[in-house]
Write an enzyme that holds these catalytic residues in place. Structure first.
Site, short mmCIF file in Angstrom:
data_model
loop_
_atom_site.label_atom_id
_atom_site.label_comp_id
_atom_site.label_asym_id
_atom_site.label_seq_id
_atom_site.Cartn_x
_atom_site.Cartn_y
_atom_site.Cartn_z
N LYS A 69 11.36 -17.79 -18.60
CA LYS A 69 10.14 -18.60 -18.76
C LYS A 69 9.02 -18.21 -17.80
O LYS A 69 7.85 -18.18 -18.18
CB LYS A 69 10.46 -20.09 -18.58
CG LYS A 69 11.30 -20.69 -19.70
CD LYS A 69 11.50 -22.18 -19.45
CE LYS A 69 12.33 -22.82 -20.54
NZ LYS A 69 12.40 -24.27 -20.43
N ASP A 106 7.68 -28.25 -22.80
CA ASP A 106 8.74 -29.07 -22.20
C ASP A 106 8.21 -30.44 -21.76
O ASP A 106 8.90 -31.45 -21.91
CB ASP A 106 9.38 -28.35 -21.01
CG ASP A 106 10.25 -27.17 -21.44
OD1 ASP A 106 10.82 -27.23 -22.55
OD2 ASP A 106 10.35 -26.19 -20.68
#
Ligand code: ATR
Length: 281
Positions: A69, A106
């Site tokens: 990420k 997220d």
């Protein structure tokens, strides 16, 4: 599969436990799309070439999971402000001109999960966050954006919590891990972002007695679905929201961007993923 088949997928290293294919392929079938969503293990040294070839390989985009990420956040051509602030990208979109756009969904997933699971959550009350790892970054940024007036943060490694608070700027108060119970005084939300409580790990020990009446407890761990922390919170009369919903909701914006359909998190989808966890672990 034909030349017309739309492609998306998830990359990580390793990738075995990802439920993303199950979620996206469920939506693909539900909406009758000519599309596939695959999962690939990508070694760190192969990350950059893979991203460069994504458009030519016919991908509309990908999800990104551990450990890529942060690297992807540095490699995309465009990054949205939230992902930039968090320093991590979990969703990549191949734009029409072939350039790559990085987003982080997220935080969106975290907030949507609470809204769905505990619609009465009072964002005007302080929030307590335990843990300062990768997931905590997105959660803290999302809570700040939701207007939470104060976040109390406690992490085993104090320095990591301090760094996170400095990076994100805002009303974040860092406390030593030993004093974590003090974070909860009159808080409307308590979040476990550590790996404590996961199957095979010891539980998060936390005195919940000073939480505000009607407070919400939530966990990012979803194996088991009801962690010892959530069980304790439920027994004490607080609202609880398990971590699976965050995973389900974070998938929505990517699917919408790649395929042009806003997918829904329904009890059927949830049951499908719960069943997968129960059978495969
Ligand atoms: P990162 O993203 O930094 O790799 P992570 O694995 O996503 O970290 O996050 C793990 C989180 O669980 C961290 O907050 C970690 O605390 P440290 O930052 O001190 O490592 C926390 N954690 C894991 N095991 C723990 C334990 N036994 N006691 C307390 N906290 C723990």
């Amino acid at each position: 599969m034909s030349d017309e088949t739309l492609k998306a997928g998830v990359i990580g290293y390793p990738i075995v436990h990802s439920r993303s294919p199950l979620i996206h392929n469920y939506w693909i079938t539900l909406h009758g799309l000519d599309a596939v969503y695959d999962a690939r293990a990508v070694e760190p040294e192969n990350l950059e070439p893979l991203l460069k070839a994504l458009g030519d390989d016919g991908y509309r985009g990908i999800n990104v999971t551990v450990p890529h990420k942060e690297a992807v956040a540095r490699l995309v051509d465009h990054i949205d402000p939230f992902a930039e602030r968090v320093g991590a990208v979990n969703t990549v979109i191949v734009r029409d001109d072939g350039t790559l756009e990085g987003r982080n969904t997220d935080g969106f997933g975290f907030i949507e999960n609470i809204k769905q699971g505990a619609p009465d959550w009072d964002a005007a009350k302080p929030a307590a966050v335990i843990g300062a790892g990768g997931a905590a970054r997105a959660i803290l940024a999302a809570l700040l954006d939701a207007g939470v007036p104060e976040i109390r943060l406690a992490n085993r490694s104090f320095d990591k919590a301090q760094k996170l608070a400095e990076d994100l700027e805002g009303p974040i108060v860092v406390r030593p891990f030993e004093d974590r119970a003090a974070c909860l005084t009159d808080a409307g939300l308590a979040v476990n972002t550590t790996t404590l409580g996961m199957e095979g790990s010891p539980p998060l020990e936390l005195d919940l007695s000073t939480l505000a009446d009607g407070a919400v407890a939530t966990d990012i761990v979803y194996t088991p679905l009801e962690t010892p922390f959530l069980k304790q919170a439920r027994a004490a009369g607080f609202h609880t929201v398990d971590g699976l919903g965050m995973l389900l909701h974070q998938a929505r914006p990517g699917f919408a961007a790649w395929f042009g359909i806003e997918p829904k998190v329904t009890p059927i989808l949830r049951a499908l993923v719960v069943n997968d966890i129960e059978t495969k672990g």
